[in-house]
Design an enzyme around this catalytic site. Structure first.
Site, PDB file in Angstrom:
ATOM      1  N   ASP A 167     -28.740 -11.522  43.254  1.00 41.78           N
ATOM      2  CA  ASP A 167     -28.045 -10.991  42.127  1.00 41.78           C
ATOM      3  C   ASP A 167     -27.312 -10.094  42.393  1.00 41.78           C
ATOM      4  O   ASP A 167     -27.503  -8.837  42.491  1.00 41.78           O
ATOM      5  CB  ASP A 167     -28.954 -10.508  40.934  1.00 41.78           C
TER       6      ASP A 167
ATOM      7  N   PHE B   1     -32.842  -5.555  37.803  1.00 45.17           N
ATOM      8  CA  PHE B   1     -32.351  -6.078  36.253  1.00 45.17           C
ATOM      9  C   PHE B   1     -31.558  -7.090  36.490  1.00 45.17           C
ATOM     10  O   PHE B   1     -30.873  -7.179  37.354  1.00 45.17           O
ATOM     11  CB  PHE B   1     -31.235  -4.559  35.686  1.00 45.17           C
TER      12      PHE B   1
ATOM     13  N   LYS C 155     -19.659  -8.834  36.353  1.00 50.46           N
ATOM     14  CA  LYS C 155     -18.983  -7.457  36.359  1.00 50.46           C
ATOM     15  C   LYS C 155     -17.620  -7.510  36.723  1.00 50.46           C
ATOM     16  O   LYS C 155     -16.659  -7.618  35.912  1.00 50.46           O
ATOM     17  CB  LYS C 155     -20.090  -6.515  36.639  1.00 50.46           C
TER      18      LYS C 155
END
Ligand SMILES: *Cc1c(COP(=O)(O)O)cnc(C)c1O
Length: 363
Positions: free
Chosen positions: A207, A130, A232
């Site tokens: 990532d 993702f 995040k």
């Protein structure tokens, strides 16, 4: 449906989220409070954002001070709090820094950087990964694309174990999460990836938007990549993304972001990194992660992930279990249809971890 659940057509929002039937109004430490005064243990920290818990005093103080000093000027000026953050990130990870507002923007930046640096097109990604929801990031995500028309070209997906042998002279970059988050907390075997990329002049991009900053029990995933993305947890609850890169193919005007590296977000990020490094919180993630994992395994569940990034595989629909957990005062989210994700704060106590396991036992 609970009395609090508002039907989607009544919220005024486009129908993009299936929301919990809760109104959350306050957070403190590992807990959040709803508008009826009930406190919940936050076992997913807003999908890994509130890594140091809610209302962390050092982050809150840094935000207050920066709000009073300067909200925004422009990336056409030097801003000391931004420079300080770039220095810190460069020192932690080795490389030059670009600041943006989110994970998906960090991924967009990293792919642009890799294509410009190599003059190649191919972006090699792992199935189950993702990487975000804007078009290139969505192309790299490989799912959630139905109805959205043509994706940018040049993206190829292979099983994570086949990444190293799939790299070729056409590859601009390999983009991979060291531990896949939305994919269900799945660790990826990274050995050999850096060497395979170096052999053909491709760039290895990690990532680490969800798994970075120590959550997996380590600050650095081996082997080191050429480029990494963070977001995040980085902004301590404020929007902030970063790319840290060993190579810099950019010239002024190539890329930019109006709000990228907002001074208030940067102040929150500096405080976040200071606490993580000073208190060596990745070690805490490792210890608490082992405790959570063995608790979940004692319930007879399959568990995947690393550190404080774990998924419990139920073998049944996760929806009703999440609802029961909520009734027992624990908030968390799914990881796929049949798994429950645990992304607790790094600052959780042993008792809070046990409370999560206990609530699941009774659900
Ligand atoms: C959440 C996530 C993104 C996207 O981040 P946003 O801030 O939601 O755009 C990208 N990559 C990974 C690994 C993520 O978990």
């Amino acid at each position: 449906m609970s009395a609090l659940a508002v039907p989607p057509e009544r919220t005024g929002f486009l129908n993009t989220y299936r929301r919990f039937p809760l109104n959350i109004v306050r957070g403190q430490g590992s807990r959040v409070m709803d508008d009826r005064g009930r406190w919940y243990l936050d076992a997913f920290t807003g999908i890994g954002v509130m890594a140091l818990g809610h209302a962390h005093p050092e982050i809150t103080a840094a935000i207050h001070a920066q709000v009073d000093a300067l909200l925004h000027v422009s990336n056409l000026c030097h801003v000391p709090v931004q420079t300080g953050l770039a220095w810190r990130l460069g020192h932690m990870y080795g490389g030059k820094v670009f600041l943006c507002n989110s994970g998906t923007e960090a991924v967009e930046t990293a792919v642009k950087l890799a294509r410009k640096a190599t003059g190649r097109e191919e972006v090699l990604c792992a199935t189950g990964g993702f990487h975000g929801r804007t078009y290139m990031a969505l192309a790299c995500t490989g799912r959630y694309q139905k109805g959205f028309g043509a994706m940018p070209s040049g993206v190829r997906h292979v099983p994570a174990d086949d990444l190293a042998r799939s790299v070729s002279e056409n590859t601009a970059c390999v983009l991979v999460e060291p531990v896949q988050g939305e994919g269900g907390c799945v660790p990826v075997a990274l050995q050999g990836l850096r060497a395979a990329c170096d052999a053909v002049g491709a760039l290895l991009i990690y990532d680490e938007v969800q798994c970075g900053l120590g959550r997996t029990g380590v600050l650095h995933h081996d082997p080191a990549p050429h480029v990494r993305t963070l977001a995040k947890a980085l902004g301590g609850g404020l929007p902030l993304g970063a790319v840290i890169s060993e190579v810099d193919p950019f010239e002024p005007g190539d890329h930019g972001s109006t709000f990228g590296g907002n001074p208030v977000s940067c102040a929150a990020a500096c405080a976040t990194l200071e606490v993580i490094e000073r208190d060596r919180l990745w070690e805490r993630c490792r210890v608490l992660g082992l405790r959570l994992r063995s608790g979940l395994e004692e319930l007879g569940l399959g568990v995947s992930g690393r550190g404080l990034m774990l998924a419990a595989h139920l073998g049944e629909d996760a929806g009703p279990v999440l609802e029961q957990l909520r009734e027992r005062g624990v908030l968390t989210c799914a990881a796929g249809a049949q798994s429950i994700r645990f992304l607790p704060p790094f600052t959780a106590t042993e008792d809070e971890i046990d409370e999560m396991v206990d609530a699941l036992r009774r659900s």
